[in-house]
Design an enzyme around this catalytic site. Structure first.
Site, PDB file in Angstrom:
ATOM      1  N   ASP A 222      -5.816  71.485  18.367  1.00 56.51           N
ATOM      2  CA  ASP A 222      -5.546  72.130  17.362  1.00 56.51           C
ATOM      3  C   ASP A 222      -6.447  73.422  17.201  1.00 56.51           C
ATOM      4  OD1 ASP A 222      -3.573  70.544  16.134  1.00 56.51           O
ATOM      5  OD2 ASP A 222      -5.024  70.019  14.597  1.00 56.51           O
TER       6      ASP A 222
ATOM      7  N   LYS B 170      -2.877  74.865  14.460  1.00 57.33           N
ATOM      8  CA  LYS B 170      -2.338  75.055  12.883  1.00 57.33           C
ATOM      9  C   LYS B 170      -3.500  75.150  12.252  1.00 57.33           C
ATOM     10  CE  LYS B 170      -2.153  70.139  11.656  1.00 57.33           C
ATOM     11  NZ  LYS B 170      -1.223  69.392  11.434  1.00 57.33           N
TER      12      LYS B 170
ATOM     13  N   MET C 126      -8.874  73.780   2.570  1.00 56.51           N
ATOM     14  CA  MET C 126      -7.956  74.415   2.916  1.00 56.51           C
ATOM     15  C   MET C 126      -7.525  75.355   1.451  1.00 56.51           C
ATOM     16  SD  MET C 126      -5.175  71.526   4.560  1.00 56.51           S
ATOM     17  CE  MET C 126      -5.525  70.444   3.445  1.00 56.51           C
TER      18      MET C 126
END
Ligand code: SAH
Length: 249
Positions: free
Chosen positions: A34, A56, A170
């Site tokens: 990732d 991602k 996030m």
């Protein structure tokens, strides 16, 4: 058929990789990684190892998760040692569980190699312990990806009334809404908040503020970034160590 290692890469600082992760990375025939995994780690791979990027970040996928699952599965059909390398810990908002289930359904063996999660290590590198005697007896790690005002929110906001630590991952793009929501459930406007960007790396940056002003103060910080809400943030005044070291270089 090969074996898949669902492997945590740690939060950024390459030395926070576990010995077990380092071993399987050196043995790997294929590494599927990732964006959040430190690319320096790939230099440890043996020559001829195939490295596949399926990056991602903050929900923006290069490949959708079902295709990532399929890439991992197909890799296991053609190689002995497959490392699925993910930032932090593979089971903390890492979708490692979904990948494991997909492999299990297809008869592929896997092992989980936990990693040092950013949710604890990044606050630590900013001088913020997630628990502290007399200040916070617990901490929660919560997704900040879901907008707080969304109908049928799955996040139990009403449970966040205590002074204990909340770490949002996030959540940078929802920071204003998250802070407003916490004020709305009764937290004081001047409740301490830290936002830490690129934690445990030489580019680490921390912004300290309150629920009322943090969105404005942290608006230009680059990702990845996490949010720490809690009285423990005040301990940074005394415990900040890493950024002091960085500034001395
Ligand atoms: N599995 C990972 C988390 C994946 S979710 C772990 O255990 O750490 C991705 C989120 O983690 C990012 O949006 C950010 O909130 C946080 N994050 C990961 N690495 C970070 C870092 N070095 N600095 C700050 N936040 C980070």
């Amino acid at each position: 058929m090969g074996k898949v290692y669902l492997t945590g890469a740690g939060p950024g600082d390459i030395e926070l990789l576990t010995l077990k992760a380092a071993r399987v990375i050196q043995e790997a025939d294929i590494i599927i990684y990732d964006r959040l995994a430190n690319p320096q780690i790939l230099k440890m791979a043996k020559s001829g190892c195939e490295c596949i990027y399926v990056g991602k970040e903050d929900g923006k996928h290069i490949l959708p998760q079902d295709q990532i699952n399929e890439v991992i599965y197909q890799s296991a059909l053609r190689a002995d040692v497959v490392v699925r390398l993910k930032g932090g810990d593979p089971f903390v908002f890492g979708r490692g569980g979904e990948e494991g289930a997909y492999l299990r359904d297809r008869g592929i063996e896997f092992e989980v190699i936990p990693g040092i999660t950013s949710s604890i290590a990044v606050p630590a590198y900013a001088g913020i312990p997630v628990t502290h005697r007399g200040v916070s007896v617990s901490f929660r790690v919560v997704t900040g990806h879901e907008a707080p005002n969304k109908e049928a929110s799955q996040i139990p906001w009403e449970n966040f009334k205590t002074d204990d630590t909340i770490v949002f991952l996030m959540g940078l793009h929802n920071l204003g809404q998250i802070a407003d929501k916490l004020i709305q459930i009764g937290k004081p406007k001047n409740f301490p908040v830290a936002v830490i960007s690129k934690g445990t790396t030489p580019e680490q940056k921390t912004i300290i503020g309150t629920l009322e002003n943090i969105a404005q103060k942290a608006k230009d910080l680059p990702t990845p970034a996490l949010i720490v809400v809690g009285k423990v943030v005040e301990l940074r005044e005394k415990l900040n160590w890493f950024e002091k070291e960085l500034n001395n270089i």
